[in-house]
Design a protein around this motif. Structure first.
Motif, PDB file in Angstrom:
ATOM      1  N   THR A 166       0.848  -1.196   0.000  1.00 35.64           N
ATOM      2  CA  THR A 166       0.000   0.000   0.000  1.00 35.64           C
ATOM      3  C   THR A 166       0.879   1.240   0.000  1.00 35.64           C
ATOM      4  O   THR A 166       2.103   1.152   0.180  1.00 35.64           O
ATOM      5  N   ASP A 167       0.252   2.407  -0.154  1.00 39.64           N
ATOM      6  CA  ASP A 167       1.013   3.652  -0.093  1.00 39.64           C
ATOM      7  C   ASP A 167       1.678   3.826   1.262  1.00 39.64           C
ATOM      8  O   ASP A 167       2.767   4.407   1.362  1.00 39.64           O
ATOM      9  N   ALA A 168       1.015   3.336   2.311  1.00 39.86           N
ATOM     10  CA  ALA A 168       1.611   3.423   3.650  1.00 39.86           C
ATOM     11  C   ALA A 168       2.901   2.625   3.715  1.00 39.86           C
ATOM     12  O   ALA A 168       3.871   3.031   4.382  1.00 39.86           O
ATOM     13  N   ASP A 169       2.959   1.485   3.022  1.00 37.63           N
ATOM     14  CA  ASP A 169       4.192   0.691   2.981  1.00 37.63           C
ATOM     15  C   ASP A 169       5.274   1.410   2.191  1.00 37.63           C
ATOM     16  O   ASP A 169       6.453   1.366   2.549  1.00 37.63           O
ATOM     17  N   VAL A 170       4.887   2.071   1.113  1.00 42.68           N
ATOM     18  CA  VAL A 170       5.856   2.826   0.321  1.00 42.68           C
ATOM     19  C   VAL A 170       6.447   3.967   1.155  1.00 42.68           C
ATOM     20  O   VAL A 170       7.667   4.148   1.225  1.00 42.68           O
ATOM     21  N   LEU A 171       5.585   4.715   1.799  1.00 38.58           N
ATOM     22  CA  LEU A 171       6.055   5.816   2.645  1.00 38.58           C
ATOM     23  C   LEU A 171       6.812   5.303   3.855  1.00 38.58           C
ATOM     24  O   LEU A 171       7.587   6.037   4.473  1.00 38.58           O
ATOM     25  N   GLY A 172       6.593   4.041   4.193  1.00 36.93           N
ATOM     26  CA  GLY A 172       7.347   3.446   5.285  1.00 36.93           C
ATOM     27  C   GLY A 172       8.842   3.416   5.021  1.00 36.93           C
ATOM     28  O   GLY A 172       9.651   3.415   5.958  1.00 36.93           O
ATOM     29  N   ILE A 173       9.240   3.399   3.751  1.00 38.80           N
ATOM     30  CA  ILE A 173      10.662   3.473   3.411  1.00 38.80           C
ATOM     31  C   ILE A 173      11.239   4.797   3.904  1.00 38.80           C
ATOM     32  O   ILE A 173      12.321   4.849   4.508  1.00 38.80           O
ATOM     33  N   VAL A 174      10.513   5.876   3.650  1.00 41.56           N
ATOM     34  CA  VAL A 174      10.951   7.204   4.093  1.00 41.56           C
ATOM     35  C   VAL A 174      11.010   7.254   5.611  1.00 41.56           C
ATOM     36  O   VAL A 174      11.996   7.757   6.194  1.00 41.56           O
ATOM     37  N   GLU A 175       9.967   6.755   6.256  1.00 44.43           N
ATOM     38  CA  GLU A 175       9.914   6.794   7.713  1.00 44.43           C
ATOM     39  C   GLU A 175      11.027   5.955   8.327  1.00 44.43           C
ATOM     40  O   GLU A 175      11.613   6.336   9.347  1.00 44.43           O
ATOM     41  N   THR A 176      11.333   4.833   7.727  1.00 41.78           N
ATOM     42  CA  THR A 176      12.409   3.975   8.242  1.00 41.78           C
ATOM     43  C   THR A 176      13.751   4.680   8.158  1.00 41.78           C
ATOM     44  O   THR A 176      14.553   4.658   9.105  1.00 41.78           O
ATOM     45  N   VAL A 177      14.024   5.318   7.037  1.00 37.74           N
ATOM     46  CA  VAL A 177      15.290   6.032   6.871  1.00 37.74           C
ATOM     47  C   VAL A 177      15.385   7.190   7.853  1.00 37.74           C
ATOM     48  O   VAL A 177      16.429   7.410   8.490  1.00 37.74           O
ATOM     49  N   ARG A 178      14.305   7.943   8.013  1.00 34.08           N
ATOM     50  CA  ARG A 178      14.291   9.065   8.952  1.00 34.08           C
ATOM     51  C   ARG A 178      14.526   8.570  10.389  1.00 34.08           C
ATOM     52  O   ARG A 178      15.290   9.182  11.141  1.00 34.08           O
ATOM     53  N   TRP A 179      13.893   7.478  10.729  1.00 38.91           N
ATOM     54  CA  TRP A 179      14.036   6.905  12.076  1.00 38.91           C
ATOM     55  C   TRP A 179      15.473   6.444  12.334  1.00 38.91           C
ATOM     56  O   TRP A 179      16.035   6.693  13.404  1.00 38.91           O
ATOM     57  N   LEU A 180      16.081   5.797  11.341  1.00 37.10           N
ATOM     58  CA  LEU A 180      17.458   5.332  11.506  1.00 37.10           C
ATOM     59  C   LEU A 180      18.408   6.516  11.686  1.00 37.10           C
ATOM     60  O   LEU A 180      19.354   6.454  12.490  1.00 37.10           O
ATOM     61  N   GLN A 181      18.182   7.596  10.950  1.00 37.93           N
ATOM     62  CA  GLN A 181      19.025   8.779  11.110  1.00 37.93           C
ATOM     63  C   GLN A 181      18.891   9.375  12.501  1.00 37.93           C
ATOM     64  O   GLN A 181      19.880   9.789  13.113  1.00 37.93           O
ATOM     65  N   GLN A 182      17.679   9.414  13.013  1.00 40.40           N
ATOM     66  CA  GLN A 182      17.448   9.981  14.346  1.00 40.40           C
ATOM     67  C   GLN A 182      18.126   9.143  15.418  1.00 40.40           C
ATOM     68  O   GLN A 182      18.651   9.680  16.406  1.00 40.40           O
ATOM     69  N   GLU A 183      18.115   7.827  15.252  1.00 37.15           N
ATOM     70  CA  GLU A 183      18.698   6.938  16.251  1.00 37.15           C
ATOM     71  C   GLU A 183      20.225   6.918  16.206  1.00 37.15           C
ATOM     72  O   GLU A 183      20.868   6.506  17.168  1.00 37.15           O
ATOM     73  N   CYS A 184      20.789   7.311  15.067  1.00 35.02           N
ATOM     74  CA  CYS A 184      22.244   7.287  14.909  1.00 35.02           C
ATOM     75  C   CYS A 184      22.780   8.713  14.917  1.00 35.02           C
ATOM     76  O   CYS A 184      23.274   9.239  13.905  1.00 35.02           O
ATOM     77  N   ARG A 185      22.635   9.368  16.070  1.00 33.50           N
ATOM     78  CA  ARG A 185      23.155  10.714  16.260  1.00 33.50           C
ATOM     79  C   ARG A 185      23.920  10.772  17.556  1.00 33.50           C
ATOM     80  O   ARG A 185      23.576  10.091  18.525  1.00 33.50           O
ATOM     81  N   GLY A 186      24.954  11.566  17.568  1.00 33.36           N
ATOM     82  CA  GLY A 186      25.727  11.696  18.791  1.00 33.36           C
ATOM     83  C   GLY A 186      26.670  12.869  18.715  1.00 33.36           C
ATOM     84  O   GLY A 186      26.951  13.407  17.630  1.00 33.36           O
TER      85      GLY A 186
END
Length: 932
Positions: free
Chosen positions: A464-484
Motif C-alpha cells: 500500500t502507499d503506507a508501505d511505500v512511505l514506510g521506506i521514508v519513515e524507516t530512513v528518517r528513524w534510523l538517522q534519528q537513532e544514529c546521532r551523537g
C-alpha cells in the motif's frame, strides 16, 4: 588458423589491454594437442566478464582437464566492433587469437534477461548464424548429403574445403585468415561447420524458453561437474564421428543438459518432448564450491571487481519470496573454513591483490565468517590488505563481522531491508524486525561507518502507499537513532528498485503496472526532498517492464529478441541511450504482433493480492474465510519442464502464506520447510559449525618506515606497450606483493605503496628507458631485490639496472631534465634520405619555432618548440613511389614542471619546416635524462 588481429588491437581503441589475453595466470594450452576446444564467452565488456567468479572457476576447471582447451572471449567495445566489421575480421578468442568459429563449443553466460542481445552481437561478429536451425542448414560448399536413420539430411564436411568457402554466412575476405586450420569443429560427419552454442547462468536456468531458438543446448544449474561431463561426451562423439543431432542426443542424456530442438511448445505454453529418448523434465545441477579454482586471471586493466574473490557458501534458504537466486541455488552448502583460508592465502600471494572478498548470497549466514575473516587478516597482516563483503544480512551484522572488515582502508557497507514496514517484510518473508535493523545499522555507525547503502523495493504484492512511505519513515528513524556528539551524522545511499516477478518463486504469478511504479516513485521523490544526507536512485521503470516481459516469456519471444538486436538494442545502447534501446524493444514487440502480451505486463494483468481474487471469502476482513488458491495458479508455465527441485505446489502454498503475512523459518538453522529440494538429486543443507574466532593479531597499520630507496631502469615492450600508465602502477604494486618485497607505504586515510614512476609513457609507445623509484621498509641486497622483482614481472617488462640511492636524494620524477625518443614518421611521395636530412638541418638552423599550446586550465599560449629541442638526427630513411618513412632520434625537454617536448610536437616542427603533412607511426623512448 590464427586471426590477424595485431593491426586491430592498437592504441587508438579504448583499453586495448582488454583483448591481449596475456593476464597473469591465464592458461595457454597447445592447440594441436587438445581433443575438445572450448570458448567461454562472457557477453559483456571485458571489465565485467574477466572479474566474474563463475567465469574464472569454469575456465580453470576446463583447462585442468587433459586434452581439453578453454579460451575466452568478451563483447568487444563499440570501437573494436566497428573495426571487426569494417575489415570483415571475425570475433576472436583472446588467448589463441583464433576465430570463434574454429572452436568445438562456445558457452555463453546468460545472467540477465536483456543480455541475450549481446550474445547475438557476438555471434554475428564471429560470423556464426544466430539460430540453431540456421546453423544446421548452413552446409559446406561441395559437401555431399546422406540420410541418417531419422530421414534427416546430414552434410558431410569436405576436409580440403577452404575456410572462406565453408558457408555463405562466413566473412568472404580471403585475407582474414593467416593459414588453413588443421582443426575441424565437432566432427568430419557433422552436418554444420559451426561450433555447438550453449548458454548457462541463472537466467538460462530459470526460464530458457525465450532464448531457445539461439542455442543448441542449455546447461542448467552449477557447471563445475556438468561441463566436464559435456566435454567427455564431445570427445567421445568426435572420436565416433557422430552427427550433430546424434551428439546433441547424447548430450541430452546428461542431467542438467536441455536441448530445445528436441522439445516443442504447446498451445497453452507448456513445453513437451518431441521424442521418447529425452527426459520430460530436465534436472538442475548442484555442485559444491571448490575455492582453489577461484584463483586465476589477474587482469592488467582495472575491472569491476578488482580483487580476489572466494566463495564461502552457495545457496540461500532464507526463503525471501521475491528472490530467484534463493530458490534456484538450494540447498545451502557451506565451504569448510580451512579450505577458504588456504585458498585465500594462496590466492593473495599468487595474484598480488591488495583486496579480497568473501562471496555468498548471504555472507553473514556463513557462521564461520568472523573466524575465517580474522584468520586471513592475521596471516596477511603485513600485506596491507582489505576485506570487503557484498550485500549482507543486517540482522547478523555485529562487532565480530565489523572487526574483520576494512584493513588498509574501510570499504562501504550494503544492507537490503527490502521493505519499509514490518508488514511488508513479513509478506516477503524477509525475516527482519525493526529492532534487528536498528541494531545492525547502529553497530555499523558506532564502528565508524557514516555512509551506508540500503536496497529497497516497491511494487511488492500487497503493498500500500503506507508501505511505500514506510521506506521514508524507516530512513528518517534510523538517522534519528544514529546521532551523537562529535560524530558525523549518518548518511544513506538508497537504491529503490521495481519488483520484477521471477520464475520459480512464490511471486512468479504477480504483475504490477508501470503506472503504479511511476506513481510510487514520484511519491518517494517528493517525500525524500525533505530529508538531508540521503541520496536516492531509482531503477528505470521501462527496463523493469521489459525484464518482466522477457523473463516470464515463452518461445514466441525469440523473434522479438532477434529483431530488438537488429534495431540496436544491446549493452552499448543501455549504457549510452536507454531511450534508443527501449524504442528498439518496443518496435520489435510490435512487429512480432505481441503488443497485447506486453500490455499485460505494463498494465499489471493480475495482482495476486487483490481483494476478491481468492475465492468467495473477502481478504482482509476480520473472521473472513481462509483464502484458497485461484485456479489460474494451476495453468502451465513456460518453465514447468525445468526441475529445480522446488515443488510448484509448495510455491503456491507459500504464496498463500504470503497473503497471511506468515513467516517461513530458514531451514538451514530451523525446521525443514518441505520445499522439496532435499534428497538424492539435489543433496541437503550443509551447515558447518564455526571455529573459535582467533585473537586480533595486529592493527593493520601500513608500514611507513623508509629504510632504503632503489631506482630501477626498465623497459616496456611488446603487448605491454598497450598497458596504460595507471595500469602499470597497479601492476608494480601487485608485483611487489607477489615477490614479497617490503615496500613502504604513505600515511593518511588512503595509504599507497611508495612506488613512483618517473614519467608517464603514452599508450602504444615502447620504451627501453623507463625509471621507477621504490622505497622499502628494510634494506635488501640489490641483486636479491632484482631477482625477486624479475621473477614476477611479465617478460615484456625487462629490468636493465637496479641501483640504491640516498633516501634524501630527489625522486626521479623531480629530477627529470630530458627524454630521448626514436620516432617512426611517414609522409606521402617519393622522399629520399637527402631531403629528410635537409629538413633536419633546417630545423637546427632555426632559433624559433612557435606553436600554440592549450594549458590544463584551457588557456591558449604561444611556446617556442625550438627551445625545448636539444638534439635531432636522421637515423634511417626508406622510400617508395607513394610513401616515405624515416626514423628520427631526438632529445628534448622533459621536466616535471610541464616544460616538455612531446613526440607529437616533432611532427608540428617538421610540418612547419617542410610545408608537408607527416604521420607518426611509432614512438619508442630510448632513455630518460636525470639532472644532477
Amino acid at each position: 588458423m590464427a586471426v590477424l588481429v595485431e593491426q586491430l588491437i592498437t592504441s587508438d581503441i579504448l583499453k586495448p589491454a582488454r583483448y591481449l589475453g596475456n593476464e597473469r595466470l591465464a592458461v595457454h594450452k597447445p592447440w594441436d594437442t587438445a581433443t575438445v576446444r572450448w570458448v567461454l564467452t562472457y557477453p559483456e565488456v571485458y571489465e565485467v566478464g574477466a572479474s566474474n567468479l563463475g567465469h574464472i572457476i569454469l575456465y580453470n576447471i576446463l583447462n585442468a582437464l587433459p586434452n581439453q582447451l578453454c579460451d575466452r572471449a568478451y563483447l568487444p567495445g563499440s570501437d573494436l566492433g566497428a573495426k571487426l566489421r569494417a575489415t570483415q575480421t571475425p570475433l576472436f578468442a583472446v588467448e589463441s587469437k583464433r576465430s570463434l568459429a574454429e572452436f568445438d563449443i562456445l558457452g555463453f553466460s546468460l545472467s540477465y534477461e536483456l543480455g541475450a542481445t549481446n550474445i547475438l552481437e557476438m555471434l554475428d561478429l564471429a560470423g556464426i548464424p544466430l539460430t540453431w536451425k540456421e546453423r544446421q542448414k548452413s552446409g559446406v560448399v561441395g559437401a555431399k548429403h546422406s540420410e541418417n536413420n531419422l530421414g534427416q539430411k546430414l552434410i558431410i564436411y569436405r576436409p580440403n574445403a577452404s575456410p572462406v568457402q565453408e558457408s555463405e554466412g562466413r566473412r568472404q575476405e580471403k585475407d582474414i585468415y593467416s593459414s588453413p586450420s588443421p582443426h575441424l569443429p565437432i566432427s568430419p560427419s557433422c552436418q554444420s561447420p559451426y561450433p555447438l552454442i550453449f548458454a548457462g547462468g541463472q537466467t538460462a536456468t530459470s526460464n530458457p524458453e525465450p532464448y531457445a531458438d539461439f542455442f543448441d543446448f542449455i546447461a542448467l544449474g552449477d557447471g563445475e561437474e556438468l561441463l566436464p561431463e559435456i566435454g567427455l561426451v564431445l570427445a567421445e562423439g568426435k572420436a565416433a564421428g557422430l552427427s550433430r543431432e546424434e551428439l546433441l542426443l547424447d548430450l541430452a542424456q546428461i542431467p542438467g543438459v536441455y536441448v530445445p530442438q528436441f522439445y516443442e511448445m504447446g498451445e497453452n505454453g507448456a513445453v513437451h518432448p518431441l521424442r521418447q529418448d529425452v527426459p520430460e523434465r530436465i534436472l538442475r545441477r548442484v555442485a559444491t564450491p571448490i575455492p582453489a579454482y577461484s584463483i586465476g586471471l589477474v587482469p592488467y586493466v582495472e575491472t569491476v571487481h578488482d580483487r580476489l574473490t572466494i566463495e564461502i557458501r552457495r545457496g540461500c534458504t532464507r526463503g525471501c519470496r521475491f528472490c530467484q537466486p534463493g530458490m534456484l541455488t538450494r540447498p545451502a552448502r557451506d565451504v569448510e573454513p580451512e579450505k577458504v583460508v588456504e585458498a585465500m592465502e594462496a590466492g593473495m600471494r599468487a595474484t598480488g591483490y591488495n583486496e579480497f572478498s568473501l562471496l555468498s548470497l548471504s555472507c553473514s549466514d556463513y557462521l564461520s565468517l568472523p573466524a575465517v575473516g580474522m584468520e586471513i587478516k592475521n596471516r596477511l597482516k603485513n600485506e596491507n590488505i582489505s576485506l570487503t563483503l557484498p550485500s549482507q544480512r543486517v540482522d547478523r551484522f555485529d562487532e565480530n563481522i565489523a572487526n574483520i572488515l576494512g584493513g588498509t582502508r574501510q570499504g562501504s557497507l550494503t544492507f537490503a531491508p527490502e521493505a519499509g514496514t514490518q508488514r511488508m517484510r513479513d509478506i516477503v518473508n524477509k525475516g527482519l524486525t525493526n529492532e534487528e535493523l536498528l541494531r545492525g545499522i547502529k553497530t555499523a555507525w558506532e564502528k565508524g561507518w557514516d555512509k551506508i547503502k540500503l536496497y529497497f523495493m516497491i511494487g511488492l504484492p500487497g503493498e500500500t502507499d503506507a508501505d511505500v512511505l514506510g521506506i521514508v519513515e524507516t530512513v528518517r528513524w534510523l538517522q534519528q537513532e544514529c546521532r551523537g556528539r562529535d560524530r558525523k551524522p549518518i548518511s544513506f545511499n538508497l537504491t529503490i528498485s521495481n519488483f520484477t516477478p521471477k520464475p520459480h518463486t512464490p511471486f512468479q504469478w504477480h504483475s504490477v503496472s508501470t503506472s503504479e511504479f511511476k506513481r510510487k516513485q514520484d511519491l518517494l521523490r517528493q517525500e525524500f526532498r525533505r530529508i538531508r544526507n540521503v541520496k536516492v536512485n531509482f531503477t528505470d521503470i521501462r527496463l523493469s517492464a521489459m525484464e518482466d516481459f522477457i523473463g516470464r516469456g515463452d518461445r514466441s519471444l525469440g523473434k522479438v529478441l532477434k529483431r530488438a538486436w537488429e534495431l540496436g538494442a544491446g549493452m552499448d545502447s543501455w549504457y549510452d541511450s536507454v531511450e534508443t534501446a527501449f524504442n528498439a524493444w518496443g518496435r520489435a514487440i510490435s512487429e512480432a504482433g505481441l503488443d497485447w502480451k506486453y500490455r499485460q505486463v505494463v498494465t499489471g494483468d493480475w495482482n495476486v493480492m487483490e481483494m476478491g481474487r481468492w475465492g468467495d471469502g473477502e481478504m482482509g476482513r476480520e473472521n473472513s474465510p481462509q483464502p484458497h488458491l485461484d485456479s489460474r495458479l494451476d495453468l502451465p508455465l513456460p518453465w514447468d519442464h525445468i526441475d529445480t527441485g522446488i515443488d510448484k505446489k509448495w510455491l503456491q502454498e507459500d504464496l498463500n502464506r504470503a497473503l497471511e503475512a506468515a513467516i517461513v523459518p530458514d531451514c538451514s538453522f530451523e525446521g525443514c520447510s518441505h520445499c522439496g529440494v532435499c534428497g538424492t538429486d539435489f543433496g541437503h543443507n550443509i551447515v558447518i559449525e564455526p571455529p573459535a574466532i582467533p585473537e586480533f593479531a595486529g592493527d593493520f597499520v601500513p608500514n611507513t618506515t623508509k629504510a632504503q630507496r632503489l631506482r630501477v631502469w626498465f623497459g616496456k615492450q611488446g603487448d605491454m606497450a598497450l598497458i596504460s600508465h595507471l595500469d602499470l602502477m597497479r601492476l608494480f604494486d601487485r608485483v611487489m606483493r607477489r615477490a614479497s618485497l617490503p615496500v613502504a607505504f604513505t600515511g593518511g586515510f588512503h595509504p599507497h605503496p611508495r612506488i613512483a614512476l618517473a614519467s608517464a609513457l603514452s599508450l602504444g609507445s615502447t620504451s627501453s628507458g623507463e625509471i621507477v623509484d621504490m622505497e622499502l621498509t628494510q634494506s635488501m641486497d640489490v641483486e636479491t631485490f632484482r631477482t625477486q622483482l624479475v621473477s614476477q614481472l611479465p617478460l615484456d617488462i625487462p629490468i636493465y639496472q637496479v641501483e640504491e640511492i640516498d633516501l634524501k636524494a630527489p625522486a626521479a620524477n623531480q629530477s627529470l631534465e630530458a627524454a630521448e625518443y626514436l620516432l617512426t614518421v611517414s609522409t606521402t611521395g617519393n622522399v629520399e634520405a637527402k631531403q629528410w636530412q635537409e629538413w633536419i638541418v633546417a630545423i637546427k638552423a632555426k632559433d624559433e619555432i612557435l606553436s600554440e599550446h592549450t594549458t590544463k586550465s584551457g588557456k591558449q599560449q604561444i611556446i617556442n618548440l625550438r627551445d625545448r629541442l636539444f638534439e635531432i638526427e636522421l637515423v634511417q630513411a626508406d622510400n617508395s613511389p607513394s610513401e616515405s618513412t624515416a626514423i628520427l632520434r631526438y632529445l628534448g625537454s622533459c621536466r616535471h614542471d610541464g616544460v616538455i617536448l612531446r613526440p607529437e610536437q616533432i611532427l608540428s616542427i617538421l610540418e612547419i619546416v617542410a610545408c608537408a603533412e607527416f604521420h607518426l607511426l611509432h614512438i619508442h623512448r630510448n632513455r630518460l635524462v636525470l639532472g644532477i
